[in-house]
Write a protein that holds these residues in place. Structure first.
Motif, short mmCIF file in Angstrom:
data_model
loop_
_atom_site.label_atom_id
_atom_site.label_comp_id
_atom_site.label_asym_id
_atom_site.label_seq_id
_atom_site.Cartn_x
_atom_site.Cartn_y
_atom_site.Cartn_z
N THR A 36 45.29 53.77 35.88
CA THR A 36 44.34 53.81 37.00
C THR A 36 43.32 52.68 36.94
O THR A 36 42.38 52.66 37.74
N GLU A 37 43.51 51.75 36.02
CA GLU A 37 42.50 50.69 35.88
C GLU A 37 43.10 49.49 35.16
O GLU A 37 43.93 49.63 34.27
N HIS A 38 42.70 48.29 35.58
CA HIS A 38 42.95 47.07 34.82
C HIS A 38 41.63 46.66 34.16
O HIS A 38 40.58 46.67 34.81
N ASP A 39 41.69 46.31 32.90
CA ASP A 39 40.53 45.74 32.22
C ASP A 39 40.67 44.22 32.30
O ASP A 39 41.45 43.61 31.56
N ALA A 40 39.94 43.61 33.21
CA ALA A 40 40.10 42.18 33.51
C ALA A 40 39.25 41.33 32.58
O ALA A 40 38.38 40.55 33.02
N ASP A 41 39.50 41.45 31.27
CA ASP A 41 38.82 40.56 30.34
C ASP A 41 39.46 39.16 30.43
O ASP A 41 40.40 38.94 31.20
N SER A 42 38.97 38.22 29.65
CA SER A 42 39.43 36.84 29.80
C SER A 42 40.90 36.70 29.43
O SER A 42 41.62 35.88 30.03
N GLU A 58 34.22 37.74 41.28
CA GLU A 58 33.53 37.09 40.17
C GLU A 58 32.73 38.10 39.37
O GLU A 58 31.96 38.90 39.92
N GLY A 59 32.94 38.10 38.06
CA GLY A 59 32.17 38.93 37.17
C GLY A 59 32.60 40.38 37.09
O GLY A 59 32.02 41.15 36.32
N GLN A 60 33.61 40.80 37.85
CA GLN A 60 34.02 42.20 37.82
C GLN A 60 35.05 42.41 36.73
O GLN A 60 36.12 41.82 36.75
N ARG A 61 34.75 43.28 35.79
CA ARG A 61 35.60 43.49 34.61
C ARG A 61 36.59 44.64 34.82
O ARG A 61 37.74 44.55 34.42
N ARG A 62 36.14 45.72 35.43
CA ARG A 62 36.99 46.90 35.62
C ARG A 62 37.52 46.94 37.05
O ARG A 62 36.75 46.92 38.01
#
Length: 379
Positions: A36-42, A58-62
């Protein structure tokens, strides 16, 4: 379209899988529970850069995924597993992932990815299980969901190796592929979401879906120094295999570019890619996938969702044998073309094919096939 007939199961054995097209006997099919989620780390942003960059806030991690979409994905993956079982294939599943699981190291923390695309973190090379070195931090422990099966295969006689686990600290991922293509990925790599390790430099990272297996030959996509280190590791650990280094024909995975349907015949995204294949394959017959008439689902009602997979993901097919292929039922043009070429097509629905990074080939780890250490590329 004709219905494939189940084949008798061979005796229990350890892993035995040298290719992607001979008769499939046993396979692991991934699970999408709680995706139910992507963790958009680098590390995630760089891995999926070409697909997500135009859409990523921009800047959104979850990045959340609506539960209805996840439920439909689970339904489609279950239908896929059932279709393989109906073809006489023994289907294994990973253990069930937990909800909202966090994983961490001394250098970073990330949300865990469910074990859906099991093609990525392992590759079977003959009678050896090879656990690869994940690009994405949230996938470092994903193979633990497959360990019960790996343990059984080991007890049955399989060899079992693992590439060195990457630290995935700041500065350890190579952007050379994008630099060569003139693509600025600075924004994807910005933000302090990992700590550095002094002196680490670029390290080994690699996915199983960067390989195409052809008996004694293995095509290996090498797009940067991370991949080159893994290629050298494979050379040193598998001296009997004939490895073919492909010169970065994609940033990572190549199973939505080239699929060998049987010796002498491949599904290839376009003639452009012939130049990158081993010379012996350039004279093979190639099926080029036609445009699809079925549009992607309309996600406007769900708000913001982001495509992670290539727009060519529907050529990510899975062969049951040299005349039977599983294809997304929402790609009727490819189904028709393969049937014209004499294939039995098993149509399996995959509605949200661009949202979770994989297709039917990605969802599987084929652990037992009938093929052996054949030489398919000698002229």
């Amino acid at each position: 379209m004709t219905t494939p007939q189940p084949q008798p199961d061979p005796p229990a054995q350890g892993v035995h899988s040298y290719d992607d097209f001979t008769r499939l006997r046993e396979v692991v099919v991934g699970r999408a529970d709680h995706y139910t989620e992507h963790d958009a780390d680098s590390s995630w942003r760089l891995f999926y850069y070409e697909n997500v960059a135009p859409h990523l806030p921009e800047g959104q991690r979850r990045l959340s995924v609506p539960q209805q979409i996840v439920d439909e994905l689970i339904e489609d993956v279950t239908g896929f597993a059932d279709a393989l079982a109906a073809c006489g294939v023994s289907v294994l599943r990973p253990s069930a992932p937990g909800k909202n699981v966090q994983v961490s190291s001394p250098w970073w923390s990330s949300g865990a990815t469910p074990p859906l695309n099991v093609r990525d973190n392992a590759v079977i090379l003959g009678t050896t299980i090879v656990e690869t070195a994940p690009h994405i931090r949230g996938r470092v422990f994903e193979n633990d969901h497959l360990k019960p099966h790996f343990n059984r295969y080991f007890e049955q006689g399989a060899n079992w190796l693992s590439m060195p686990r990457p630290a995935l600290a700041a500065g350890s991922l190579d952007t050379a592929y994008f630099d060569h293509e003139g693509i600025d990925v600075t924004a994807a790599m910005s933000g302090e979401d990992a700590l550095p390790i002094d002196g680490l430099g670029l390290e080994m990272v690699f996915d199983g879906a960067q390989c195409v297996r052809l008996g004694r030959d293995v095509l290996v996509n090498v797009a940067n120094h991370n991949h080159l280190l893994a290629y050298r590791w494979l050379q040193r650990n598998f001296p009997d295999l004939r490895l073919h280094r492909l010169p970065g024909i994609a940033d990572n995975h190549i199973d939505s570019i080239v699929s060998v349907l049987r010796p002498g015949l491949m599904l290839l995204r376009s003639p452009h890619y012939l130049q990158f294949l081993p010379k012996a394959m350039r004279g093979w017959d190639a099926i080029y996938p036609p445009p699809s008439s079925v549009p992607e689902p309309d996600y406007d009602a769900f708000g913001f969702v982001i495509p992670t997979a290539s727009r060519y993901i529907d050529i990510n097919v899975l062969s049951v044998d040299e005349t039977t292929v599983v294809v997304n039922s929402l790609y009727p043009e490819l189904i028709s073309l393969l049937e014209q070429r004499g294939f039995t097509v098993v149509p399996v629905r995959h509605r949200h094919r661009r949202l979770f990074g994989g297709g039917h080939h990605c969802f599987t780890l084929d652990t037992v096939r009938d093929g052996s250490f054949e030489d398919y590329l000698t002229a």
